[in-house]
Design an enzyme around this catalytic site. Structure first.
Site, short mmCIF file in Angstrom:
data_model
loop_
_atom_site.label_atom_id
_atom_site.label_comp_id
_atom_site.label_asym_id
_atom_site.label_seq_id
_atom_site.Cartn_x
_atom_site.Cartn_y
_atom_site.Cartn_z
N ASP A 74 0.82 -1.21 0.00
CA ASP A 74 0.00 0.00 0.00
C ASP A 74 0.86 1.26 0.00
OD1 ASP A 74 -2.11 1.75 0.19
OD2 ASP A 74 -2.36 1.48 2.35
N ASP A 122 -1.69 5.33 -5.80
CA ASP A 122 -2.00 4.48 -4.65
C ASP A 122 -2.17 3.03 -5.08
OD1 ASP A 122 -2.71 3.47 -2.20
OD2 ASP A 122 -4.77 4.19 -2.31
#
Length: 413
Positions: free
Chosen positions: A83, A289
């Site tokens: 992440d 992201d």
């Protein structure tokens, strides 16, 4: 993980409340053809001489990408969501007061000889933001970390050994790594997931913790499209040797926001086929992201993009099924057009339908771009990132892209 969409896959996240923690530099010794990085908890001026490149296998699963590492000593396998939109590394831990089910055993701190608790007066604990920090009755540092989709992890801040693989086939044990040992963890997690590996630019993240020992804060990944075999691994690389170079590489500047851990870049426009749509916005208007599946664009620009896609797809959108009422979807699984190009500052990225459409159910393809408010920062999700070798270089403040068949990316290129 900043943002996601639960109807698409089992897991995706909204805006996260991030907090910061910093460890110090390291010394290195050769071990079995690789090298061991001994992180120490005081400042050091020792210079790390690099002998190898740290790597980890990654796989795709249910809208996210999972990185394989080992945790503790003796090392036990750990599979965490990779992440770039958050910073904390955390794992579900025994005793589990409230944990989501996972295929693998929960991490047991009592079985790790290198597990070390962090106490409230120690500098690691004091790096937490006050709203994320607590102190137990026995003076242990407690954390609580929440995500915008109501997913939560809370437990004890701790130190332990994380082990990565090396490009020479050895292993790289990293001691005194800061992580969250989560005893209460809730959210829409798949069973292959044991926690999250934060890769953001803040000092809590994996890349910030190990960067000084590996030749700088650099890493690269190559995400495999979800339509491929999910069991095919790709490689994520860290530090010196992870740079994305060679023919076909394009780069865009990172825009640094004070006290923000996100990777901001500037999207100037998007082309659908030969039709260019300009995004009139300020610099740093998008966040890259890996923990978000879809791409999110400001409402007005999103609507212009959807209208143009409709013009160029030679099919009728689905209008007679309520579950697709607010999405652009087609009854097809073999879309060949349109080709979409995202125009970042200095970097044009061509995307095929496999990178811009997903299949929520068999026989249906939906456009993988959603809208957000016109004044919000956009999100460049992980589906659009697939089949690109992407390198984040925080020393040079650039992100580089190279078109790559990620399902065959088994080593550095």
């Amino acid at each position: 993980m900043i943002m996601g969409y639960p109807i698409l896959f089992h897991l995706s996240f909204l805006f996260a409340s991030l907090f910061i923690l910093l460890i110090s530099f390291s010394t290195i010794e050769v071990v079995n053809g690789g090298f061991s990085v001994n992180l120490i908890r005081i400042n050091s001026t020792n210079v790390a001489h690099l002998l190898d490149t740290a790597q980890s296998p990654t796989i795709s699963d249910n809208g996210v990408h999972i990185i394989e590492m080992s945790l503790g000593n003796p090392p036990t396998k750990y599979y965490g969501i990779m992440d770039t939109g958050s910073d904390l590394i955390w794992s579900q831990c025994l005793p589990c007061e409230d944990c989501f089910p996972q295929y693998y055993p929960y991490f047991d701190p009592k079985k790790s000889s290198t597990y070390t608790s962090v106490y409230c007066q120690e500098h690691e604990c004091n790096r937490l933001e006050e709203r994320n920090k607590g102190c137990s009755s026995n003076n242990q540092c407690k954390y609580r970390y929440s995500y915008g989709d109501s997913s939560i992890t809370q437990g004890e801040l701790a130190l332990d050994t994380i082990t990565l693989e090396s490009s020479s086939g050895g292993v790289i044990p990293l001691q005194y790594m800061i992580f969250g040992c989560g005893h209460k963890n809730t959210g829409n997690f798949g069973k292959k997931m044991m926690g999250i590996v934060g890769l953001g630019r803040g000092p809590l993240s994996l890349i910030s913790q190990i960067g000084p020992s590996f030749g700088g804060r650099r890493f690269s990944h190559c995400l495999i499209p979800y339509s491929n075999d999910n069991n095919l691994p790709s490689i994520m690389s860290f530090g010196s040797g992870s740079e994305v170079v060679g023919d076909g590489v394009v780069s865009t500047p990172l825009i640094k926001e004070e006290s923000k851990p996100f990777y901001y870049v500037t999207l100037q426009g998007i082309s659908v086929g030969d039709t260019y749509l300009s995004l009139h916005s300020s610099k740093g208007n998008m966040i890259i992201d890996s923990g978000t599946t879809l791409t999110f664009l400001p409402q007005k620009f999103h609507d212009q993009l959807v209208d143009e896609v409709k013009k160029q797809v030679p099919l009728q959108p689905i209008t007679d099924d309520p579950q697709f009422a607010h999405r652009l979807c087609y009854r097809s699984t073999n879309l060949q057009h349109p080709i979409i190009t995202t125009h970042f500052e200095g970097a044009d990225l061509q995307l095929k339908p496999i990178q811009t459409f997903y299949e929520p159910i068999f026989g249906v393809s939906c456009f993988a771009v959603r809208s957000i408010s016109n004044d919000a920062v956009g999100i460049y999700g992980n589906l659009a990132q697939t089949n690109y070798l992407i390198g984040f270089d925080l020393e040079r403040e650039v992100v580089s892209f190279k078109a790559t068949q990620c399902n065959v990316h088994q080593s550095l290129v």
